[in-house]
Design a protein around this motif. Structure first.
Motif, PDB file in Angstrom:
ATOM      1  N   TRP A   1       6.589   3.990  -4.509  1.00  0.00           N
ATOM      2  CA  TRP A   1       6.465   3.626  -3.092  1.00  0.00           C
ATOM      3  C   TRP A   1       5.753   4.732  -2.322  1.00  0.00           C
ATOM      4  O   TRP A   1       5.025   4.476  -1.357  1.00  0.00           O
ATOM      5  CB  TRP A   1       7.861   3.402  -2.506  1.00  0.00           C
ATOM      6  CG  TRP A   1       7.882   2.617  -1.223  1.00  0.00           C
ATOM      7  CD1 TRP A   1       7.158   2.852  -0.095  1.00  0.00           C
ATOM      8  CD2 TRP A   1       8.691   1.465  -0.933  1.00  0.00           C
ATOM      9  NE1 TRP A   1       7.465   1.937   0.877  1.00  0.00           N
ATOM     10  CE2 TRP A   1       8.406   1.076   0.390  1.00  0.00           C
ATOM     11  CE3 TRP A   1       9.636   0.749  -1.655  1.00  0.00           C
ATOM     12  CZ2 TRP A   1       9.019  -0.007   1.005  1.00  0.00           C
ATOM     13  CZ3 TRP A   1      10.250  -0.331  -1.037  1.00  0.00           C
ATOM     14  CH2 TRP A   1       9.947  -0.701   0.265  1.00  0.00           C
TER      15      TRP A   1
ATOM     16  N   ALA B   1      -0.468  -2.058   4.096  1.00  0.00           N
ATOM     17  CA  ALA B   1       0.729  -1.435   3.525  1.00  0.00           C
ATOM     18  C   ALA B   1       1.112  -0.177   4.273  1.00  0.00           C
ATOM     19  O   ALA B   1       2.288   0.193   4.328  1.00  0.00           O
ATOM     20  CB  ALA B   1       0.498  -1.124   2.049  1.00  0.00           C
TER      21      ALA B   1
ATOM     22  N   CYS C   1      10.760  -5.190  -4.083  1.00  0.00           N
ATOM     23  CA  CYS C   1      11.599  -4.023  -4.378  1.00  0.00           C
ATOM     24  C   CYS C   1      12.916  -4.059  -3.606  1.00  0.00           C
ATOM     25  O   CYS C   1      13.953  -3.634  -4.124  1.00  0.00           O
ATOM     26  CB  CYS C   1      10.844  -2.735  -4.051  1.00  0.00           C
ATOM     27  SG  CYS C   1       9.539  -2.360  -5.221  1.00  0.00           S
TER      28      CYS C   1
ATOM     29  N   PRO D   1      11.984   3.895   1.871  1.00  0.00           N
ATOM     30  CA  PRO D   1      12.349   4.387   0.547  1.00  0.00           C
ATOM     31  C   PRO D   1      13.457   5.411   0.570  1.00  0.00           C
ATOM     32  O   PRO D   1      14.379   5.379  -0.252  1.00  0.00           O
ATOM     33  CB  PRO D   1      11.033   4.998   0.034  1.00  0.00           C
ATOM     34  CG  PRO D   1       9.972   4.259   0.762  1.00  0.00           C
ATOM     35  CD  PRO D   1      10.546   3.981   2.120  1.00  0.00           C
TER      36      PRO D   1
ATOM     37  N   SER E   1       5.004  -6.694  -2.822  1.00  0.00           N
ATOM     38  CA  SER E   1       5.680  -5.841  -3.796  1.00  0.00           C
ATOM     39  C   SER E   1       6.797  -5.037  -3.146  1.00  0.00           C
ATOM     40  O   SER E   1       7.844  -4.803  -3.751  1.00  0.00           O
ATOM     41  CB  SER E   1       4.672  -4.895  -4.462  1.00  0.00           C
ATOM     42  OG  SER E   1       3.702  -5.624  -5.191  1.00  0.00           O
ATOM     43  N   LYS E   2       6.575  -4.608  -1.916  1.00  0.00           N
ATOM     44  CA  LYS E   2       7.634  -3.891  -1.195  1.00  0.00           C
ATOM     45  C   LYS E   2       8.841  -4.797  -0.968  1.00  0.00           C
ATOM     46  O   LYS E   2       9.994  -4.374  -1.149  1.00  0.00           O
ATOM     47  CB  LYS E   2       7.100  -3.383   0.144  1.00  0.00           C
ATOM     48  CG  LYS E   2       6.080  -2.263   0.032  1.00  0.00           C
ATOM     49  CD  LYS E   2       5.648  -1.787   1.402  1.00  0.00           C
ATOM     50  CE  LYS E   2       4.678  -0.618   1.311  1.00  0.00           C
ATOM     51  NZ  LYS E   2       4.270  -0.129   2.654  1.00  0.00           N
TER      52      LYS E   2
ATOM     53  N   SER F   1       1.697   3.219  -1.326  1.00  0.00           N
ATOM     54  CA  SER F   1       2.455   2.228  -2.102  1.00  0.00           C
ATOM     55  C   SER F   1       1.580   1.309  -2.956  1.00  0.00           C
ATOM     56  O   SER F   1       2.076   0.316  -3.479  1.00  0.00           O
ATOM     57  CB  SER F   1       3.338   1.365  -1.183  1.00  0.00           C
ATOM     58  OG  SER F   1       4.142   2.169  -0.360  1.00  0.00           O
TER      59      SER F   1
ATOM     60  N   LEU G   1       2.875   0.977  -6.343  1.00  0.00           N
ATOM     61  CA  LEU G   1       4.056   0.126  -6.443  1.00  0.00           C
ATOM     62  C   LEU G   1       3.682  -1.285  -6.875  1.00  0.00           C
ATOM     63  O   LEU G   1       4.432  -1.947  -7.611  1.00  0.00           O
ATOM     64  CB  LEU G   1       4.769   0.078  -5.090  1.00  0.00           C
ATOM     65  CG  LEU G   1       6.105  -0.664  -5.037  1.00  0.00           C
ATOM     66  CD1 LEU G   1       7.155   0.081  -5.835  1.00  0.00           C
ATOM     67  CD2 LEU G   1       6.559  -0.827  -3.586  1.00  0.00           C
TER      68      LEU G   1
ATOM     69  N   THR H   1       0.421  -5.694  -2.039  1.00  0.00           N
ATOM     70  CA  THR H   1       1.242  -4.486  -1.886  1.00  0.00           C
ATOM     71  C   THR H   1       2.475  -4.745  -1.030  1.00  0.00           C
ATOM     72  O   THR H   1       3.580  -4.337  -1.370  1.00  0.00           O
ATOM     73  CB  THR H   1       0.409  -3.356  -1.267  1.00  0.00           C
ATOM     74  OG1 THR H   1      -0.749  -3.118  -2.074  1.00  0.00           O
ATOM     75  CG2 THR H   1       1.233  -2.074  -1.185  1.00  0.00           C
ATOM     76  N   ASN H   2       2.295  -5.433   0.098  1.00  0.00           N
ATOM     77  CA  ASN H   2       3.438  -5.691   0.973  1.00  0.00           C
ATOM     78  C   ASN H   2       4.457  -6.619   0.304  1.00  0.00           C
ATOM     79  O   ASN H   2       5.667  -6.450   0.466  1.00  0.00           O
ATOM     80  CB  ASN H   2       2.972  -6.292   2.294  1.00  0.00           C
ATOM     81  CG  ASN H   2       2.287  -5.276   3.184  1.00  0.00           C
ATOM     82  OD1 ASN H   2       2.428  -4.068   2.972  1.00  0.00           O
ATOM     83  ND2 ASN H   2       1.536  -5.728   4.169  1.00  0.00           N
TER      84      ASN H   2
END
Length: 309
Positions: A166, A274, A131, A293, A127-128, A171, A174, A124-125
């Motif tokens: 997000w 996350a 982004c 975000p 993926s942030k 998230s 996400l 997840t992190n």
């Protein structure tokens, strides 16, 4: 490769089998990725249903064209414009640069982007962070394609989806969105290379232009080479996702280490991490962190307005 545990000072050996063996969370991610492949393959080839993934097709075309542009910048080319058209095509206009680098960069670059997103889709992190990189990518695309209305609609829509996912369930949604975009990007490369260079010869394709520049092999051969590279990238994205996001779990009795295994973080552990890393507004970790975000959305909106003016 052996490594030293800083807390217990015990030396463990990371065997390949343990590294590549998925646990329950990773198996879920692999199953979801496999489902993405099947669903995308069906939607891609059914005329009516293909409209469902039409925006994502355009996004993968954008990755392709931006890869050309980035290669052009790295080889001292001047980028005049980047354009997307409603027929799922695109064009990058540049002068200068090194053609034998800029021409293959479209397929190779977009397949690399897809592989990187697939790897990030395991965490997840990560993926942030992906982004944020995509946000920078979007800004450059808007600058070069500021006169192309389709690009504006596409990027603003994708930015909205990123912000939406997000904000959902700390998230976690996400992660699956980034995984989907990564799978979509790599499948686009595979199918487009086969369609334009191997199954039929398109004189305006990148492979045809590259064959004319190099003169070594016909376009079909270059298409096969790029196809192999795309497969390697796809596999590498999965392998990196399995290996990179793992934590050490060791069970011990007194000073004697009995076993040590390496597992990926569980879903609940990912959600907890996350919640404190670039958290969504309203989450438990948002009290001590800036709601990124909302900040990203404000930046994109402000830059879009300035570019339109």
């Amino acid at each position: 490769m052996p490594y030293l545990d800083e807390q217990t000072f015990n030396l463990y050996a990371r065997d390949v089998g343990t590294q590549l063996t998925p646990n329950a969370t990773q198996k879920t991610t692999l199953i979801v990725a496999g489902c993405y492949v099947i669903v995308i393959a069906i939607l891609w080839h059914v005329p009516v249903l293909s409209w469902i993934i039409y925006p994502f097709k355009l996004l993968t075309v954008g990755f392709h064209e931006m890869s050309h542009a980035i290669a052009g910048i790295l080889t001292c080319a001047t980028i005049h414009s980047v354009e997307l058209d409603p027929d799922e095509g695109g064009e990058t206009r540049m002068s200068g640069g090194i053609p034998w680098i800029t021409l293959p960069a479209g397929y190779l670059g977009s397949s690399f982007i897809g592989a990187a997103l697939i790897a990030c889709g395991f965490d997840t992190n990560a993926s942030k962070i992906a982004c944020i990189v995509l946000g920078v990518f979007f800004i450059f695309t808007l600058w070069w394609a500021r006169k192309n209305w389709l690009t504006w609609i596409l990027i603003l829509g994708m930015s909205g989806l990123i912000v939406l996912f997000w904000l959902v369930a700390d998230s976690v949604a996400l992660r699956y969105f980034i995984l989907f975009v990564g799978v979509m990007s790599d499948l686009y490369v595979l199918w487009d290379v086969i369609d334009d260079t191997i199954a039929r010869k398109v004189n305006s394709s990148d492979a045809s232009a590259f064959a004319r520049v190099c003169g070594c092999f016909p376009s079909q051969v270059w298409g096969v080479i790029w196809l192999i590279v795309a497969f390697v990238y796809f596999a590498a994205g999965i392998i990196v996702g399995l290996v990179a996001f793992k934590v050490l779990i060791s069970s011990s009795l007194g000073s004697i280490v009995l076993t040590d295994e390496i597992f990926q973080e569980s879903t609940s552990e990912q959600e907890s991490a996350a919640a404190h890393f670039l958290p969504a507004p309203g989450s438990s970790g948002a009290m001590t962190s800036v709601p990124l975000p909302g900040v990203l959305l404000m930046i994109v909106t402000t830059l879009s307005w300035k570019l339109l003016l």
